[in-house]
Design a protein around this motif. Structure first.
Motif, mmCIF file in Angstrom:
data_model
loop_
_atom_site.group_PDB
_atom_site.id
_atom_site.type_symbol
_atom_site.label_atom_id
_atom_site.label_comp_id
_atom_site.label_asym_id
_atom_site.label_seq_id
_atom_site.Cartn_x
_atom_site.Cartn_y
_atom_site.Cartn_z
ATOM 1 N N ASP A 1 0.884 -1.159 0.025
ATOM 2 C CA ASP A 1 -0.016 0.060 -0.058
ATOM 3 C C ASP A 1 0.939 1.404 0.008
ATOM 4 O O ASP A 1 1.951 1.423 0.753
ATOM 5 N N PRO A 2 0.487 2.392 -0.753
ATOM 6 C CA PRO A 2 1.168 3.549 -0.698
ATOM 7 C C PRO A 2 1.223 4.289 0.661
ATOM 8 O O PRO A 2 0.079 4.152 1.207
ATOM 9 N N VAL A 3 2.027 4.800 1.010
ATOM 10 C CA VAL A 3 2.384 5.656 2.225
ATOM 11 C C VAL A 3 2.151 7.171 2.026
ATOM 12 O O VAL A 3 2.970 7.523 1.119
ATOM 13 N N ILE A 4 1.077 7.954 2.178
ATOM 14 C CA ILE A 4 0.836 9.321 2.098
ATOM 15 C C ILE A 4 1.217 10.134 3.299
ATOM 16 O O ILE A 4 0.352 9.995 4.187
ATOM 17 N N THR A 5 2.161 10.912 3.274
ATOM 18 C CA THR A 5 2.550 11.716 4.358
ATOM 19 C C THR A 5 1.626 12.981 3.895
ATOM 20 O O THR A 5 1.819 13.657 3.060
ATOM 21 N N LEU A 6 1.107 13.584 5.057
ATOM 22 C CA LEU A 6 0.570 14.833 5.075
ATOM 23 C C LEU A 6 1.301 15.669 5.817
ATOM 24 O O LEU A 6 1.957 15.507 6.931
ATOM 25 N N VAL A 7 1.256 17.180 5.532
ATOM 26 C CA VAL A 7 1.586 18.240 6.264
ATOM 27 C C VAL A 7 0.390 19.333 6.327
ATOM 28 O O VAL A 7 -0.547 19.381 5.822
ATOM 29 N N ARG A 8 0.667 20.027 7.659
ATOM 30 C CA ARG A 8 -0.205 21.035 7.922
ATOM 31 C C ARG A 8 -0.340 22.265 6.889
ATOM 32 O O ARG A 8 0.636 22.618 6.335
ATOM 33 N N ASN A 9 -1.654 22.782 6.530
ATOM 34 C CA ASN A 9 -1.886 23.783 5.762
ATOM 35 C C ASN A 9 -1.669 25.016 6.537
ATOM 36 O O ASN A 9 -2.035 24.972 8.011
ATOM 37 N N PRO A 10 -1.603 26.393 6.256
ATOM 38 C CA PRO A 10 -1.299 27.242 6.952
ATOM 39 C C PRO A 10 -2.789 27.529 7.743
ATOM 40 O O PRO A 10 -3.888 27.196 6.882
ATOM 41 N N ASP A 11 -2.838 28.366 8.695
ATOM 42 C CA ASP A 11 -4.072 28.673 9.179
ATOM 43 C C ASP A 11 -4.293 30.262 9.050
ATOM 44 O O ASP A 11 -4.003 31.117 9.366
ATOM 45 N N ILE A 12 -4.966 30.124 7.811
ATOM 46 C CA ILE A 12 -5.640 31.454 7.223
ATOM 47 C C ILE A 12 -6.352 32.258 8.216
ATOM 48 O O ILE A 12 -6.050 33.464 7.937
ATOM 49 N N LEU A 13 -7.284 31.812 8.804
ATOM 50 C CA LEU A 13 -8.126 32.823 9.851
ATOM 51 C C LEU A 13 -7.147 33.585 10.845
ATOM 52 O O LEU A 13 -7.186 34.535 11.198
ATOM 53 N N LEU A 14 -6.149 32.727 11.272
ATOM 54 C CA LEU A 14 -5.171 33.212 12.192
ATOM 55 C C LEU A 14 -4.458 34.102 12.042
ATOM 56 O O LEU A 14 -4.162 35.150 12.284
ATOM 57 N N GLU A 15 -4.009 33.894 10.440
ATOM 58 C CA GLU A 15 -3.355 34.678 9.714
ATOM 59 C C GLU A 15 -3.986 36.236 9.286
ATOM 60 O O GLU A 15 -3.299 37.321 9.725
ATOM 61 N N LEU A 16 -5.299 35.994 9.166
ATOM 62 C CA LEU A 16 -5.914 37.208 8.806
ATOM 63 C C LEU A 16 -6.230 38.049 10.151
ATOM 64 O O LEU A 16 -6.100 39.318 9.887
ATOM 65 N N VAL A 17 -6.285 37.507 11.184
ATOM 66 C CA VAL A 17 -6.381 38.271 12.607
ATOM 67 C C VAL A 17 -5.152 38.937 12.615
ATOM 68 O O VAL A 17 -5.018 40.045 13.134
ATOM 69 N N GLU A 18 -3.928 38.255 12.662
ATOM 70 C CA GLU A 18 -2.605 38.637 12.921
ATOM 71 C C GLU A 18 -2.291 39.865 12.023
ATOM 72 O O GLU A 18 -1.717 40.850 12.278
ATOM 73 N N LEU A 19 -2.646 39.787 10.823
ATOM 74 C CA LEU A 19 -2.440 40.814 9.696
ATOM 75 C C LEU A 19 -3.335 42.116 10.069
ATOM 76 O O LEU A 19 -2.687 42.973 10.023
ATOM 77 N N ARG A 20 -4.687 41.815 10.290
ATOM 78 C CA ARG A 20 -5.551 43.046 10.615
ATOM 79 C C ARG A 20 -4.799 43.810 12.155
ATOM 80 O O ARG A 20 -4.861 44.905 12.186
ATOM 81 N N ASN A 21 -4.403 43.187 13.158
ATOM 82 C CA ASN A 21 -4.059 43.473 14.412
ATOM 83 C C ASN A 21 -2.612 44.160 14.279
ATOM 84 O O ASN A 21 -2.369 45.014 15.010
ATOM 85 N N SER A 22 -1.677 43.840 13.243
ATOM 86 C CA SER A 22 -0.669 44.528 13.099
ATOM 87 C C SER A 22 -0.644 45.593 12.238
ATOM 88 O O SER A 22 0.498 46.184 12.032
ATOM 89 N N THR A 23 -1.571 46.028 11.454
ATOM 90 C CA THR A 23 -1.616 47.319 10.712
ATOM 91 C C THR A 23 -1.853 48.576 11.758
ATOM 92 O O THR A 23 -1.820 48.531 12.845
ATOM 93 N N VAL A 24 -1.571 49.691 10.877
ATOM 94 C CA VAL A 24 -1.512 50.833 11.716
ATOM 95 C C VAL A 24 -2.778 51.155 12.395
ATOM 96 O O VAL A 24 -2.910 51.726 13.780
ATOM 97 N N ARG A 25 -3.869 51.007 11.898
ATOM 98 C CA ARG A 25 -4.986 50.996 12.417
ATOM 99 C C ARG A 25 -5.637 50.053 13.618
ATOM 100 O O ARG A 25 -6.198 50.347 14.703
ATOM 101 N N GLY A 26 -5.082 49.060 13.391
ATOM 102 C CA GLY A 26 -5.192 47.999 14.451
ATOM 103 C C GLY A 26 -6.550 47.291 14.513
ATOM 104 O O GLY A 26 -7.266 47.653 13.649
ATOM 105 N N GLU A 27 -6.602 46.657 15.593
ATOM 106 C CA GLU A 27 -8.039 45.996 15.716
ATOM 107 C C GLU A 27 -9.062 46.801 15.862
ATOM 108 O O GLU A 27 -9.159 47.768 16.543
ATOM 109 N N GLY A 28 -10.220 46.480 15.160
ATOM 110 C CA GLY A 28 -11.364 47.275 15.232
ATOM 111 C C GLY A 28 -11.852 47.977 13.872
ATOM 112 O O GLY A 28 -12.971 48.143 13.639
ATOM 113 N N HIS A 29 -10.836 48.070 13.078
ATOM 114 C CA HIS A 29 -11.344 48.659 11.644
ATOM 115 C C HIS A 29 -11.621 47.500 10.847
ATOM 116 O O HIS A 29 -12.069 48.064 9.714
ATOM 117 N N GLN A 30 -11.501 46.357 10.908
ATOM 118 C CA GLN A 30 -11.884 45.104 10.085
ATOM 119 C C GLN A 30 -12.662 44.303 11.067
ATOM 120 O O GLN A 30 -12.119 43.682 12.052
#
Length: 413
Positions: free
Chosen positions: A295-324
């Protein structure tokens, strides 16, 4: 219902043909009154063909029927789209130089204006005063959409999508207070469907998501007046009209599209079923059964956490949390470590999004179904909100909650 549809002289007049179609397909009898200027954009023959009624813009046509009085008296609803700066000014000052302005003066039923003009014209003090005058007299004047205008310019002043104007008109006739589009001028990015992670040229790892919920959310947001961008992974339903569609397939493509779209979005709704894992290696050729039966062996790797990245990106901008506002979705099942809501609460705190829409999923629940039941959790700690019914009904509840949260935190100027 008898509707008078006034068409102003703007380039957006071509969109009103779709609005007319929505009215007639809903069974309403529509009389179109184009201004003389509007016929330079869309001819009277188009309006007659689509409405099935004769079209005129002169008070001297069919004088024996006294149309300049009769049409306004008989109309259950008058809609003006596009309502140009010129038309708003004429209506506010009570001018009566053609059949449409006469009809507006004679209208006994509700009147709805859907403005469309260049941004500077919409924001000019004279236009704002005219709008306030009309609203003060009981007319409904929608906020225009924000987006691409004539030429290369972009900003507030774009005609709302026909479906949004139709929804506002029906709400106005029904006496509902939500006729004013709560998300007018807002940009909302919504992800939908399920990502597919390739294993070889013919196989992939996927999930059961149909995209129905994401599409229903896009429709609800569009009907609330928002400019909607739909990040569409694999979907079993077509995307709705009147929204921008960005096609993606994999989680990495979804990540790239979401991070780019977030830059100009007031709201990001991550309703897509994004794969948590992907194959570590993708074969260039079809993986075949081996003669030695191994049987073939398929190794899986994690995908990026898009939701977490969106929050971090939002919070790191000049206006920060609250504008989006960032909204996540959690498709959860209970287990020995906790029930659905316990897992969802933990996810909400871990991700840091503003709202989390929780589904209890299973082989016969949510995925592919036309009905659903959700709980909306807020990071602010407010009481959980339940919504159930068709995905259309649930989406309307979610968008209503988003509009409330967005306008409470970041009201329009």
């Amino acid at each position: 219902m008898r509707i008078v549809l006034g068409v102003g002289g703007g380039i957006a007049a071509y969109k009103v043909a779709s609005l007319l179609r929505l009215f007639t397909e809903a069974g309403h009898n529509v009389t179109v009154i184009p201004t003389e200027a509007s016929t330079r954009f869309v001819g009277s023959a188009t309006w007659e063909a689509l409405s099935g009624n004769p079209v005129s813009n002169s008070v001297f046509d069919d004088v024996h029927q006294v149309n300049h009085v009769r049409l306004g008296h008989e109309a259950d609803l008058v809609v003006v789209a596009p309502a140009t700066a010129d038309l708003l000014a004429k209506a506010a000052t009570g001018q009566a130089g053609d059949l449409l302005t006469n009809t507006l003066l004679m209208a006994h039923g509700p009147v709805l204006f859907a403005p469309a003009m260049h941004t500077e014209m919409w924001q000019h003090a004279a236009t704002r005063a005219n709008v306030e005058t009309l609203r003060g007299r009981g007319a409904a004047v929608l906020e225009p959409a924000t987006g691409r205008l004539t030429g290369a310019d972009s900003g507030p002043g774009r005609l709302p999508e026909p479906e949004a104007i139709f929804a506002a008109a029906m709400a106005l006739v029904e006496g509902r207070q939500d006729f004013q589009l709560p998300l007018a001028g807002r940009t909302i990015t919504i992800s939908a469907g399920g990502t597919r992670e390739p294993l070889d040229p013919v196989r992939f790892l996927g999930n059961r998501s149909s995209g129905k919920q994401g599409v229903a959310l896009a429709v609800a947001a569009r009907n609330a007046g928002a400019n909607v961008r739909l990040l569409a992974a694999h979907m079993e339903v077509p995307p709705p009209a009147g929204v921008e569609v960005v096609q993606v397939e994999t989680a990495l493509q979804m990540r790239e599209a979401a991070l780019a779209a977030a830059a100009d979005s007031d709201v990001v709704i991550m309703s897509a079923a994004v794969a948590d894992f992907r194959p570590a290696e993708v074969s260039d050729t079809k993986i075949k059964k081996r003669d030695d039966r191994t049987d073939p062996v398929i190794t899986l790797v994690r995908n990026p956490d898009i939701l977490l990245e969106l929050v971090e990106l939002r919070n790191s901008t000049v206006r920060g949390e609250g504008h989006q506002l960032i909204v996540g979705f959690a498709a959860e099942t209970g287990d020995s470590d906790g029930d659905v809501l316990a897992h969802a609460e933990a996810k909400l705190q871990r991700k840091g999004c503003d709202l989390l829409v929780v589904n209890h999923v299973g082989t016969d629940k949510v995925f592919g179904q036309d009905t659903t039941s959700v709980v909306i959790l807020a990071r602010s700690g407010s009481e959980p909100q339940e919504a159930s019914g068709t995905k259309t009904e649930v989406s309307a509840a979610i968008i209503s909650r988003i509009a409330f949260e967005l306008n409470a935190v970041s009201p329009r100027a």
